[in-house]
Design a protein around this motif. Structure first.
Motif, PDB file in Angstrom:
ATOM      1  N   ARG A   1      -4.025   1.728  -7.592  1.00 48.20           N
ATOM      2  CA  ARG A   1      -3.952   0.381  -7.042  1.00 48.20           C
ATOM      3  C   ARG A   1      -2.741  -0.326  -7.635  1.00 48.20           C
ATOM      4  O   ARG A   1      -2.204   0.119  -8.654  1.00 48.20           O
ATOM      5  CB  ARG A   1      -5.237  -0.398  -7.354  1.00 48.20           C
ATOM      6  N   ASP A   2      -2.281  -1.406  -7.010  1.00 48.47           N
ATOM      7  CA  ASP A   2      -1.127  -2.110  -7.549  1.00 48.47           C
ATOM      8  C   ASP A   2      -1.321  -3.611  -7.460  1.00 48.47           C
ATOM      9  O   ASP A   2      -2.103  -4.126  -6.673  1.00 48.47           O
ATOM     10  CB  ASP A   2       0.175  -1.658  -6.887  1.00 48.47           C
ATOM     11  N   ARG A   3      -0.601  -4.308  -8.353  1.00 50.52           N
ATOM     12  CA  ARG A   3      -0.647  -5.764  -8.397  1.00 50.52           C
ATOM     13  C   ARG A   3       0.586  -6.277  -9.115  1.00 50.52           C
ATOM     14  O   ARG A   3       1.357  -5.515  -9.694  1.00 50.52           O
ATOM     15  CB  ARG A   3      -1.908  -6.248  -9.093  1.00 50.52           C
TER      16      ARG A   3
ATOM     17  N   ARG B   1       0.817  -1.208   0.000  1.00 46.84           N
ATOM     18  CA  ARG B   1       0.000   0.000   0.000  1.00 46.84           C
ATOM     19  C   ARG B   1       0.855   1.263   0.000  1.00 46.84           C
ATOM     20  O   ARG B   1       0.365   2.337  -0.313  1.00 46.84           O
ATOM     21  CB  ARG B   1      -0.938   0.002   1.200  1.00 46.84           C
TER      22      ARG B   1
ATOM     23  N   ALA C   1       0.724   3.457  -3.079  1.00 51.41           N
ATOM     24  CA  ALA C   1      -0.435   4.305  -3.339  1.00 51.41           C
ATOM     25  C   ALA C   1      -0.558   5.402  -2.288  1.00 51.41           C
ATOM     26  O   ALA C   1      -1.574   6.053  -2.190  1.00 51.41           O
ATOM     27  CB  ALA C   1      -1.712   3.466  -3.365  1.00 51.41           C
TER      28      ALA C   1
END
Length: 375
Positions: free
Chosen positions: A16-18, A6, A9
Motif C-alpha cells: 500500500r502507499d501513502r 495504485r 502496487a
C-alpha cells in the motif's frame, strides 16, 4: 487512493502507499507492507530508482512478520518539498540531510526504531550512515550492491588526480560520478535520442546480469589504468553522454521482451516518474558526495566503525561490488565492528533485489535471523 497511485502496487496487492508529512518539510511518498507495530525494516533505494524497486521483496518480508517501509527519498519520485534544479544548495542532498530525512520519516510514522535499514546502490551508503549516526534507531545495516568502506580520513589523505589520469588514457575516459555532476547530464538523459524509456531500458540492462560482458573482478587500486578496466557505463569515453554510452549496450527487442525482472509495464513506472521529476534531484546526491564540502561534513567520523551488525548482499555479475577498489575488503575487515558476512548471488547483476528477489529475500532473512529480536 487515486488510481494513478495504485500503479505503485501493480502486481503486488499486499503493498500500500501513502504520503507522510515530516519535520524536514518533505511530503514523503511511502510504500508499506506488513502490520504497523511489528518489527520494522526501512528500505532505501538508489539511482535511477524509486521505492518501487523494492516491490518484488516487500510482500515476502511482510509475510515473515515485518513492517516494511520503503520511501521515495529526497529528490525522487512522488516525494515533494525538496529543491529542484542545478543551482541549489547541495547541503540539502548530503548524507546528514538524508539521515535526518530517514529519522523524520520514522518519527512521523510513529516508528521508534528499525531492526534493519537496508540500502541498495546509493541507498547503501545512506543506510550505512544511518547506522553510523544513530545506531540506537537503526539497529542493523544491510548494504546492497555498493560496499561501505568507512568514513573519509582526517586529515584528508593525498589522493592521485584520477581525472587527469583518466583523461590521459587512449582514448580519454571520464568517471560517471563526475559526469553526473555536470550541468549537461540531466538534459542529456532526459532528451536522449531514443526516448526516456529506451534510455532506462538500456541503463538497467547493461548493469544487470543479463549483459553478457559483465565479468566483474577485483581491481588493483584507485588509478586510471585500473579504473579503465571498468565497463564504459562506469568510466565513460570522455565527451560521451550516458545515453550514448549505454545505447551501445542496449538489449535487443527480444531480450527486452523476455526480461521478466523488469517488464515493459514496470519500466513504464520508472519512465513516468522520471518524466515528471527529471534526474536532477538524484544527480545532486552525486554532486554533493564528490564535492569537498560533502566529504568534509563526514570527516568528523574519521576513525570510527559502523557499530550495528552489518552485512553485504550483491550480484556476482555486478561491477558495483568492485568499482571502488578496496571497498568490499574494507567493509569486511575494518569498516564494521560486527560484520556478518558477504553474499554474492550467482547470475544477478546490479539490480539484485529486482533480478533475484527470492535469493535476496533468503539472504536478508538469514541475516535478520542472526539478530537478537523476535517477530
Amino acid at each position: 487512493m487515486p488510481d494513478d497511485e495504485r500503479a505503485f502496487a501493480r502486481g503486488a496487492p499486499h503493498i500500500r502507499d501513502r504520503i507522510v508529512r515530516t519535520a524536514t518539510d518533505l511530503d514523503v511518498h511511502v510504500l508499506e507492507a506488513g502490520t504497523p507495530g511489528r518489527p520494522a525494516l526501512l528500505l532505501l533505494h538508489g539511482f535511477p530508482e524509486i521505492a518501487y524497486s523494492w516491490r518484488r521483496i516487500m510482500p515476502a518480508l511482510a509475510a515473515a512478520g515485518f513492517h516494511v517501509i520503503a520511501p521515495d527519498q529526497r529528490g525522487y519520485g512522488r516525494t515533494t518539498g525538496w529543491s529542484l534544479g542545478y543551482d541549489v544548495d547541495l547541503a540539502e542532498f548530503g548524507m546528514p540531510a538524508l539521515v535526518r530525512d530517514a529519522l523524520a520519516l520514522l518519527d512521523a510514522m510513529g516508528v521508534p526504531g528499525v531492526e534493519a535499514v537496508i540500502g541498495h546502490d546509493f541507498g547503501s551508503p545512506v543506510a550505512a550512515w544511518c547506522g553510523m549516526m544513530r545506531p540506537d534507531v537503526f539497529r542493523s545495516v544491510v548494504c546492497m550492491s555498493a560496499p561501505f568502506a568507512g568514513p573519509p580520513p582526517w586529515p584528508a589523505a593525498d589522493e592521485p588526480d584520477i581525472h587527469a589520469e583518466l583523461a590521459a588514457l587512449d582514448p580519454p575516459r571520464r568517471h560517471y560520478q563526475w559526469y553526473y555532476g555536470e550541468r549537461r547530464a540531466n538534459a542529456e538523459m532526459m532528451q536522449s535520442e531514443d526516448g526516456l524509456a529506451a534510455f532506462l531500458r538500456a541503463y538497467f540492462h547493461c548493469k544487470s546480469g543479463d549483459w553478457r560482458s559483465n565479468a566483474p573482478h577485483r581491481l588493483g587500486g584507485w588509478t586510471g589504468d585500473d579504473l579503465a578496466k571498468l565497463p564504459l557505463y562506469y568510466v565513460m569515453e570522455n565527451g560521451a553522454s550516458m545515453p550514448e554510452t549505454v545505447a551501445a549496450m542496449a538489449p535487443t527487442s527480444g531480450e527486452a521482451a523476455s526480461c521478466l525482472w523488469l517488464t515493459d509495464p514496470e519500466l513504464a513506472v520508472y519512465a513516468e516518474e522520471y518524466g515528471r521529476t527529471s534526474f536532477q534531484g538524484g544527480l545532486n546526491w552525486y554532486r554533493r558526495m564528490t564535492s569537498e564540502a560533502g566529504k568534509a561534513e563526514l570527516r568528523q567520523f574519521a576513525g570510527q566503525r559502523l557499530q550495528p551488525p552489518a552485512c553485504f548482499i550483491g550480484g556476482a555479475r555486478d561491477w558495483g561490488v568492485f568499482q571502488v577498489p578496496g571497498a568490499i575488503e574494507a567493509m569486511e575487515t575494518t569498516a564494521c565492528a560486527a560484520y556478518r558476512g558477504t553474499t554474492l548471488i550467482e547470475g544477478a547483476g546490479h539490480w539484485v533485489q529486482q533480478e533475484a528477489p527470492m535469493e535476496t529475500i533468503a539472504a536478508l532473512l538469514a541475516f535478520l535471523e542472526t539478530l537478537d529480536f523476535r517477530v
